[in-house]
Design a protein around this motif. Sequence first.
Motif, PDB file in Angstrom:
ATOM      1  N   HIS A 190     -23.892  10.765  18.677  1.00  0.00           N
ATOM      2  CA  HIS A 190     -22.927  11.864  18.778  1.00  0.00           C
ATOM      3  C   HIS A 190     -22.574  12.465  17.415  1.00  0.00           C
ATOM      4  O   HIS A 190     -22.214  13.636  17.331  1.00  0.00           O
ATOM      5  CB  HIS A 190     -21.652  11.401  19.500  1.00  0.00           C
ATOM      6  CG  HIS A 190     -20.928  10.294  18.803  1.00  0.00           C
ATOM      7  ND1 HIS A 190     -21.273   8.958  18.958  1.00  0.00           N
ATOM      8  CD2 HIS A 190     -19.876  10.313  17.937  1.00  0.00           C
ATOM      9  CE1 HIS A 190     -20.463   8.210  18.222  1.00  0.00           C
ATOM     10  NE2 HIS A 190     -19.621   9.002  17.593  1.00  0.00           N
ATOM     11  N   GLU A 191     -22.729  11.699  16.350  1.00  0.00           N
ATOM     12  CA  GLU A 191     -22.462  12.250  15.020  1.00  0.00           C
ATOM     13  C   GLU A 191     -23.676  12.993  14.457  1.00  0.00           C
ATOM     14  O   GLU A 191     -23.542  13.762  13.501  1.00  0.00           O
ATOM     15  CB  GLU A 191     -22.035  11.140  14.060  1.00  0.00           C
ATOM     16  CG  GLU A 191     -20.693  10.500  14.429  1.00  0.00           C
ATOM     17  CD  GLU A 191     -20.271   9.449  13.428  1.00  0.00           C
ATOM     18  OE1 GLU A 191     -21.056   9.186  12.485  1.00  0.00           O
ATOM     19  OE2 GLU A 191     -19.175   8.878  13.575  1.00  0.00           O
ATOM     20  N   GLU A 192     -24.849  12.776  15.049  1.00  0.00           N
ATOM     21  CA  GLU A 192     -26.069  13.415  14.570  1.00  0.00           C
ATOM     22  C   GLU A 192     -26.350  14.741  15.278  1.00  0.00           C
ATOM     23  O   GLU A 192     -27.104  15.570  14.763  1.00  0.00           O
ATOM     24  CB  GLU A 192     -27.260  12.475  14.772  1.00  0.00           C
ATOM     25  CG  GLU A 192     -27.121  11.123  14.086  1.00  0.00           C
ATOM     26  CD  GLU A 192     -27.156  11.233  12.573  1.00  0.00           C
ATOM     27  OE1 GLU A 192     -27.813  12.171  12.054  1.00  0.00           O
ATOM     28  OE2 GLU A 192     -26.528  10.387  11.906  1.00  0.00           O
ATOM     29  N   VAL A 193     -25.798  14.924  16.459  1.00  0.00           N
ATOM     30  CA  VAL A 193     -25.956  16.143  17.266  1.00  0.00           C
ATOM     31  C   VAL A 193     -27.434  16.488  17.484  1.00  0.00           C
ATOM     32  O   VAL A 193     -27.951  17.472  16.947  1.00  0.00           O
ATOM     33  CB  VAL A 193     -25.222  17.343  16.633  1.00  0.00           C
ATOM     34  CG1 VAL A 193     -25.115  18.487  17.649  1.00  0.00           C
ATOM     35  CG2 VAL A 193     -23.849  16.950  16.133  1.00  0.00           C
ATOM     36  N   PRO A 194     -28.157  15.680  18.262  1.00  0.00           N
ATOM     37  CA  PRO A 194     -29.569  16.005  18.530  1.00  0.00           C
ATOM     38  C   PRO A 194     -29.702  17.267  19.368  1.00  0.00           C
ATOM     39  O   PRO A 194     -28.843  17.577  20.197  1.00  0.00           O
ATOM     40  CB  PRO A 194     -30.063  14.782  19.303  1.00  0.00           C
ATOM     41  CG  PRO A 194     -28.842  14.198  19.928  1.00  0.00           C
ATOM     42  CD  PRO A 194     -27.733  14.460  18.957  1.00  0.00           C
ATOM     43  N   ARG A 195     -30.787  17.992  19.165  1.00  0.00           N
ATOM     44  CA  ARG A 195     -31.076  19.180  19.967  1.00  0.00           C
ATOM     45  C   ARG A 195     -31.968  18.767  21.127  1.00  0.00           C
ATOM     46  O   ARG A 195     -33.051  18.218  20.931  1.00  0.00           O
ATOM     47  CB  ARG A 195     -31.746  20.244  19.103  1.00  0.00           C
ATOM     48  CG  ARG A 195     -32.150  21.498  19.875  1.00  0.00           C
ATOM     49  CD  ARG A 195     -32.243  22.714  18.955  1.00  0.00           C
ATOM     50  NE  ARG A 195     -33.205  22.540  17.881  1.00  0.00           N
ATOM     51  CZ  ARG A 195     -34.468  22.978  17.934  1.00  0.00           C
ATOM     52  NH1 ARG A 195     -34.916  23.578  19.041  1.00  0.00           N
ATOM     53  NH2 ARG A 195     -35.285  22.810  16.912  1.00  0.00           N
ATOM     54  N   LEU A 196     -31.526  19.069  22.351  1.00  0.00           N
ATOM     55  CA  LEU A 196     -32.232  18.648  23.550  1.00  0.00           C
ATOM     56  C   LEU A 196     -33.053  19.794  24.123  1.00  0.00           C
ATOM     57  O   LEU A 196     -32.616  20.946  24.112  1.00  0.00           O
ATOM     58  CB  LEU A 196     -31.245  18.164  24.619  1.00  0.00           C
ATOM     59  CG  LEU A 196     -30.780  16.713  24.533  1.00  0.00           C
ATOM     60  CD1 LEU A 196     -30.101  16.413  23.195  1.00  0.00           C
ATOM     61  CD2 LEU A 196     -29.825  16.402  25.684  1.00  0.00           C
TER      62      LEU A 196
END
Length: 297
Positions: free
Chosen positions: A219-225
Amino acid sequence: MPADHLQRFLFDDTPVRGEITQLEATYQDAIARHDYPAPIERQLGELLAACALLTATVKLDGTLSIEIRGNGALSLLMAESNPGSTESAQRLRGIARFDDAAVAALDEPTLAALVGDGRVVITLDPEDGQRYQGIVDLAAGTIAGCLENYFAQSEQLPTRLWLATDAHRAAGLLIQKLPAAETTADPEAWDRINHLAATITASELTALEPRQVLYRLFHEEVPRLFEPAPVIFRCTCSRARFGRALHQLGAEELRSVIAEQGELETQCHFCNTVYTFSPTDVEALIEDPDAPSPTLQ
């Protein structure tokens, strides 16, 4: 979110990408056709999840198979995948061959104990191009560890996998470090994301929805899905394919079977579908293996 799918994700401005998959109907369909002991079901579920992840990772337009062969209670564990397009699902199937009594006699039916002295064979068979095969030993002791070694040796890309099964689902998580430019905005990203991913538990991987898993881990890295891609159990066998295989036996052998048994019966080991060929069918196969079955017209 579909129950059986593969979700790709990446971390912008880093050389790290990943995939997560959960297989429910696919897994249940694969094991329902066979009377597998629980330890075999678990290993096959992990291999199916791994096969789904690898198929998306290597982006193969063809067939990918993973075979684990050994001299132990489990002599063969195999999963095979054909990738889907944007309109169709990735198609998976799998099979295990084992000695039931030998499996039951094991106190701890780990992969190493089940397979004994063996190896893992990864085959990439593109529709157009040269067939490639990579082989790794079973020193890692788990399917995930063996495939990590495969990527280290063959692809030379740092790759981590986590695989799990429960009574209902098989699931897997993969992260991979891509070749980076000489300068990157976040040179420590791989170590950090790898550390976060390693906190995943088997129960989280199978019970939580993929987006929940990714949020909990990153959640701290904010991956793009990306859009999730569907996965299904689908056997590639057909009456026509069995007919062409039977044709290779030759007229004498085929007529001998018909004379002895009255008809010829074959069965797919993956899905247990039975194909029956009458004497008329066999004569048609002898003349032309691609001819339609007279008894089915």
